[in-house]
Design a protein around this motif. Sequence first.
Motif, PDB file in Angstrom:
ATOM      1  N   TYR A  27       0.870  -1.204   0.067  1.00  0.00           N
ATOM      2  CA  TYR A  27       0.143   0.207  -0.033  1.00  0.00           C
ATOM      3  C   TYR A  27       1.148   1.121  -0.026  1.00  0.00           C
ATOM      4  CZ  TYR A  27      -3.184   3.523   1.694  1.00  0.00           C
ATOM      5  OH  TYR A  27      -3.941   4.994   1.849  1.00  0.00           O
ATOM      6  N   ASP A  28       1.897   1.264   0.835  1.00  0.00           N
ATOM      7  CA  ASP A  28       2.650   2.401   0.968  1.00  0.00           C
ATOM      8  C   ASP A  28       3.404   2.778  -0.229  1.00  0.00           C
ATOM      9  OD1 ASP A  28       1.921   2.722   3.521  1.00  0.00           O
ATOM     10  OD2 ASP A  28       3.913   1.832   4.414  1.00  0.00           O
ATOM     11  N   GLU A  29       3.970   1.458  -1.115  1.00  0.00           N
ATOM     12  CA  GLU A  29       4.620   1.918  -2.331  1.00  0.00           C
ATOM     13  C   GLU A  29       3.845   2.335  -3.207  1.00  0.00           C
ATOM     14  OE1 GLU A  29       6.205  -1.996  -3.025  1.00  0.00           O
ATOM     15  OE2 GLU A  29       8.019  -1.767  -1.926  1.00  0.00           O
ATOM     16  N   SER A  30       2.215   2.106  -3.235  1.00  0.00           N
ATOM     17  CA  SER A  30       1.159   2.778  -4.118  1.00  0.00           C
ATOM     18  C   SER A  30       1.198   4.211  -4.095  1.00  0.00           C
ATOM     19  CB  SER A  30      -0.038   1.803  -4.154  1.00  0.00           C
ATOM     20  OG  SER A  30      -0.605   2.210  -2.959  1.00  0.00           O
ATOM     21  N   LEU A  31       1.671   4.690  -2.973  1.00  0.00           N
ATOM     22  CA  LEU A  31       1.366   6.215  -2.607  1.00  0.00           C
ATOM     23  C   LEU A  31       2.697   7.000  -2.844  1.00  0.00           C
ATOM     24  CD1 LEU A  31      -0.603   6.003   0.739  1.00  0.00           C
ATOM     25  CD2 LEU A  31      -1.505   6.458  -1.485  1.00  0.00           C
ATOM     26  N   ASN A  32       2.621   8.137  -3.414  1.00  0.00           N
ATOM     27  CA  ASN A  32       3.858   9.222  -3.457  1.00  0.00           C
ATOM     28  C   ASN A  32       4.467   9.459  -2.175  1.00  0.00           C
ATOM     29  OD1 ASN A  32       3.479   9.725  -6.251  1.00  0.00           O
ATOM     30  ND2 ASN A  32       2.293  11.683  -5.789  1.00  0.00           N
ATOM     31  N   THR A  33       5.901   9.327  -2.242  1.00  0.00           N
ATOM     32  CA  THR A  33       6.697   9.503  -1.101  1.00  0.00           C
ATOM     33  C   THR A  33       7.049  11.076  -1.019  1.00  0.00           C
ATOM     34  OG1 THR A  33       7.810   7.403  -1.359  1.00  0.00           O
ATOM     35  CG2 THR A  33       8.999   9.118  -0.052  1.00  0.00           C
ATOM     36  N   VAL A  34       6.411  11.547   0.176  1.00  0.00           N
ATOM     37  CA  VAL A  34       6.522  13.304   0.315  1.00  0.00           C
ATOM     38  C   VAL A  34       7.285  13.482   1.582  1.00  0.00           C
ATOM     39  CG1 VAL A  34       4.450  13.226  -1.091  1.00  0.00           C
ATOM     40  CG2 VAL A  34       4.151  13.099   1.410  1.00  0.00           C
ATOM     41  N   LYS A  35       7.902  14.593   1.827  1.00  0.00           N
ATOM     42  CA  LYS A  35       8.691  14.970   3.017  1.00  0.00           C
ATOM     43  C   LYS A  35       7.820  16.562   3.298  1.00  0.00           C
ATOM     44  CE  LYS A  35      12.842  12.421   2.069  1.00  0.00           C
ATOM     45  NZ  LYS A  35      14.142  12.624   1.859  1.00  0.00           N
ATOM     46  N   ASP A  36       7.860  16.771   4.581  1.00  0.00           N
ATOM     47  CA  ASP A  36       7.727  18.129   4.926  1.00  0.00           C
ATOM     48  C   ASP A  36       8.786  19.110   4.331  1.00  0.00           C
ATOM     49  OD1 ASP A  36       5.721  17.017   6.456  1.00  0.00           O
ATOM     50  OD2 ASP A  36       6.518  17.483   8.448  1.00  0.00           O
ATOM     51  N   LYS A  37       8.159  20.104   4.001  1.00  0.00           N
ATOM     52  CA  LYS A  37       8.877  21.425   3.538  1.00  0.00           C
ATOM     53  C   LYS A  37       9.421  21.290   2.079  1.00  0.00           C
ATOM     54  CE  LYS A  37       8.716  22.824   7.783  1.00  0.00           C
ATOM     55  NZ  LYS A  37       7.804  23.723   8.010  1.00  0.00           N
ATOM     56  N   ASP A  38       8.752  20.031   1.401  1.00  0.00           N
ATOM     57  CA  ASP A  38       8.867  19.976  -0.084  1.00  0.00           C
ATOM     58  C   ASP A  38       8.010  20.718  -0.754  1.00  0.00           C
ATOM     59  OD1 ASP A  38      11.083  18.287   0.180  1.00  0.00           O
ATOM     60  OD2 ASP A  38      10.019  16.369  -0.362  1.00  0.00           O
ATOM     61  N   VAL A  39       8.318  20.932  -2.155  1.00  0.00           N
ATOM     62  CA  VAL A  39       7.468  21.673  -2.943  1.00  0.00           C
ATOM     63  C   VAL A  39       7.165  20.691  -4.214  1.00  0.00           C
ATOM     64  CG1 VAL A  39       7.285  23.475  -4.584  1.00  0.00           C
ATOM     65  CG2 VAL A  39       8.353  23.943  -2.360  1.00  0.00           C
ATOM     66  N   ILE A  40       5.852  20.372  -4.151  1.00  0.00           N
ATOM     67  CA  ILE A  40       5.734  19.391  -5.263  1.00  0.00           C
ATOM     68  C   ILE A  40       4.308  20.024  -6.115  1.00  0.00           C
ATOM     69  CG2 ILE A  40       6.313  17.456  -3.982  1.00  0.00           C
ATOM     70  CD1 ILE A  40       3.716  16.722  -3.276  1.00  0.00           C
ATOM     71  N   ILE A  77     -11.018  22.971 -11.582  1.00  0.00           N
ATOM     72  CA  ILE A  77     -10.757  21.762 -11.314  1.00  0.00           C
ATOM     73  C   ILE A  77     -10.080  21.030 -12.484  1.00  0.00           C
ATOM     74  CG2 ILE A  77     -11.678  19.549 -10.953  1.00  0.00           C
ATOM     75  CD1 ILE A  77     -14.265  20.625  -9.691  1.00  0.00           C
ATOM     76  N   GLY A  78      -8.848  20.287 -12.050  1.00  0.00           N
ATOM     77  CA  GLY A  78      -8.035  19.783 -12.987  1.00  0.00           C
ATOM     78  C   GLY A  78      -6.708  20.388 -13.264  1.00  0.00           C
ATOM     79  N   ASP A  79      -6.651  21.603 -12.795  1.00  0.00           N
ATOM     80  CA  ASP A  79      -5.481  22.461 -12.973  1.00  0.00           C
ATOM     81  C   ASP A  79      -4.356  21.956 -12.114  1.00  0.00           C
ATOM     82  OD1 ASP A  79      -6.654  23.981 -14.897  1.00  0.00           O
ATOM     83  OD2 ASP A  79      -6.767  25.821 -13.477  1.00  0.00           O
ATOM     84  N   THR A  80      -3.110  21.804 -12.733  1.00  0.00           N
ATOM     85  CA  THR A  80      -1.927  21.421 -11.927  1.00  0.00           C
ATOM     86  C   THR A  80      -1.495  22.662 -11.058  1.00  0.00           C
ATOM     87  OG1 THR A  80      -1.791  19.839 -13.364  1.00  0.00           O
ATOM     88  CG2 THR A  80       0.223  20.254 -11.795  1.00  0.00           C
ATOM     89  N   VAL A  81      -1.141  22.685 -10.047  1.00  0.00           N
ATOM     90  CA  VAL A  81      -0.678  23.707  -9.171  1.00  0.00           C
ATOM     91  C   VAL A  81       0.581  23.121  -8.112  1.00  0.00           C
ATOM     92  CG1 VAL A  81      -2.698  24.969  -9.034  1.00  0.00           C
ATOM     93  CG2 VAL A  81      -2.266  23.418  -7.156  1.00  0.00           C
ATOM     94  N   GLU A  82       1.585  24.139  -7.846  1.00  0.00           N
ATOM     95  CA  GLU A  82       2.602  23.666  -6.919  1.00  0.00           C
ATOM     96  C   GLU A  82       1.974  24.013  -5.530  1.00  0.00           C
ATOM     97  OE1 GLU A  82       5.778  26.202  -8.228  1.00  0.00           O
ATOM     98  OE2 GLU A  82       6.788  24.682  -9.498  1.00  0.00           O
ATOM     99  N   VAL A  83       2.472  23.064  -4.874  1.00  0.00           N
ATOM    100  CA  VAL A  83       2.261  23.177  -3.381  1.00  0.00           C
ATOM    101  C   VAL A  83       3.362  23.049  -2.271  1.00  0.00           C
ATOM    102  CG1 VAL A  83      -0.066  22.564  -3.796  1.00  0.00           C
ATOM    103  CG2 VAL A  83       1.447  20.760  -3.124  1.00  0.00           C
ATOM    104  N   PHE A  84       3.489  23.451  -1.130  1.00  0.00           N
ATOM    105  CA  PHE A  84       4.001  23.351  -0.307  1.00  0.00           C
ATOM    106  C   PHE A  84       3.738  22.525   0.919  1.00  0.00           C
ATOM    107  CE2 PHE A  84       6.090  24.795   3.961  1.00  0.00           C
ATOM    108  CZ  PHE A  84       7.667  24.886   3.345  1.00  0.00           C
ATOM    109  N   ILE A  85       4.427  21.630   1.109  1.00  0.00           N
ATOM    110  CA  ILE A  85       4.151  20.491   2.212  1.00  0.00           C
ATOM    111  C   ILE A  85       4.434  21.198   3.666  1.00  0.00           C
ATOM    112  CG2 ILE A  85       3.937  18.168   3.239  1.00  0.00           C
ATOM    113  CD1 ILE A  85       4.771  17.326   0.381  1.00  0.00           C
ATOM    114  N   GLU A  86       3.538  21.584   4.290  1.00  0.00           N
ATOM    115  CA  GLU A  86       3.605  22.311   5.640  1.00  0.00           C
ATOM    116  C   GLU A  86       3.777  20.866   6.745  1.00  0.00           C
ATOM    117  OE1 GLU A  86       2.255  25.944   6.907  1.00  0.00           O
ATOM    118  OE2 GLU A  86       1.067  26.060   5.151  1.00  0.00           O
ATOM    119  N   ASN A  87       2.848  20.138   6.542  1.00  0.00           N
ATOM    120  CA  ASN A  87       2.769  19.125   7.488  1.00  0.00           C
ATOM    121  C   ASN A  87       1.828  17.658   6.839  1.00  0.00           C
ATOM    122  OD1 ASN A  87       2.380  17.302   9.825  1.00  0.00           O
ATOM    123  ND2 ASN A  87       1.961  19.297  11.066  1.00  0.00           N
TER     124      ASN A  87
END
Length: 585
Positions: A27-40, A77-87
Amino acid sequence: MEDFDWDAYENGDAQTGKTREELTKTYDESLNTVKDKDVIEGTIIALNKREAVVNIGYKSDGIIPMSEFRYNPDIKIGDTVEVFIENQEDKKGQLILSHRKARMSRSWDRINQALENDEIIKGLIKCRTKGGMIVDVFGIEAFLPGSQIDVKPIRDYDIFVGKTMEFKVVKINQEFKNVVVSHKALIEAELEAQKREIIAKLERGQVLKGVVKNITSYGVFIDLGGVDGLIHITDLSWGRVSHPEEIVKLDQELDVVILDFDDERKRIALGLKQLQPHPWDALNPDLKIGDKVNGKVVVMADYGAFVEIAPGVEGLIHVSEMSWSQHLRSAQDFMKVGDEVEAVILTLDRDERKMSLGIKQLKNDPWDDIEVKYPIGSKHTAKVRNFTNFGVFVEIEEGVDGLIHISDLSWTKKIKHPSEFTQVGADIDVQVLEIDKDNRRLSLGHKQLEENPWDALESVFTVGSIHNGTIIELQDKGGVVALSHGVEGFATPKHLVKEDGTPAKVNEALDFKVIEFNKDNKRIFLSHSRIFEDEAKAEKNEARKAARRQTKKEEQPAAATAVERTTLGDLEELAALKERLSGKK
């Protein structure tokens, strides 16, 4: 379902051949690996007025306030945007994202890239500031100068607040992190092409419609539909115009004529008054020299006044035509802008469109009957106008001037400069001595109003008489002495020596003897030293006389004795003679 472990299911463990750890790993491998403070990057999957739901391929979706997308009102809806992972997971298990911080983290790279690539970007105008607006671009506050908002002058900046517009980055200060953007730059290229197309079709004398775009003190800028032209203030009206606002107003539509244009500089000179006939052409053809006209003073200068007798038709009243007076005066002494005046036409040139006027001609020249009005010997009151070293210039009435020579100011006082006797602007009584009609000048006198006192003074200041006087001035040649009856005398230095041998001083009062009285030249010569010198001489003479008297007195007794002896002898001889005569008898 042979592989299904029913026993495990009954015990609460429904795994089929795989351990829980294996399933969790899968299950974990099917999800994106993200970290705090990343921009994706994430995809908007839901929108409402308050927030946007963003899927980043994580086990949960993130929610971002719509206020962070204000710069882009077209987001969907459907637009791609950049986000900052705060938590990745807050206390409620919610994924916390920020679009604003994502933009901020990459803003400077994008700003610099936009400048290098001449890229068009979007920004939100947040508020007004001194000289322009503040624009949110990629989360950075950029400055939009007022002159860069539009090609047209902006009168109301507030209407742009809250609007999202396209911009170009025109300047970046890396040291101070300052960014300058322009909206005007986006449309200038298009307008430049439009200008070239319009100018290529222009012809001198062509009449176009335009709209007043801007009004300045020197003229009016007209929008001709993509290109601007200037009506200079002198081309607005045939009449005098103090400010263009007297003729036009903002946003007014006008017909204008093309006077000239410059292909290279893209400058177009326009005219408004040229659409109207010249006022001189409509001037009354019966108007001639000598006619009286009424007008309004529109311009003042030291040398004269320009009077508008009809819209666009002016005449000059030179200052010399404002008064019969010969005094040099400024035109402002006679009239001011706005005055309604009546004048006489002196010259009229319709071809050159010039006219000269005069107002003094409305009055009679006072010199025409000067001998009647101011005959020789007549007495008048005049106004002192100015001084010279040799006299006083006065004005009896406007246009009638005269000169009082310095020698005709006083019978008794020696005046070095007229300012000692009177002052400019003062009234002074005068008597007409001579009339010079050709040069328009009177010879006047002031002292002639009184009898010549020197005839009477001759009996007062007789030669040898002594008078008390005060020394009022000392010169190399002698001193001036103020005497009674308002006259002055003069004493040479040798006659100013006192008895003790010291010279007399200014303001010292002494007795003076008159040694000469000259009525013709009005001079009295005095001497102080002559008083005690004459006294000394008198005493010396008296002593000599006394000595002579004493000598004579001493000689008289001897003479008397001699006389007496001679007399007795004679008597004796007479007696003897008498006896002899008697004896003969």
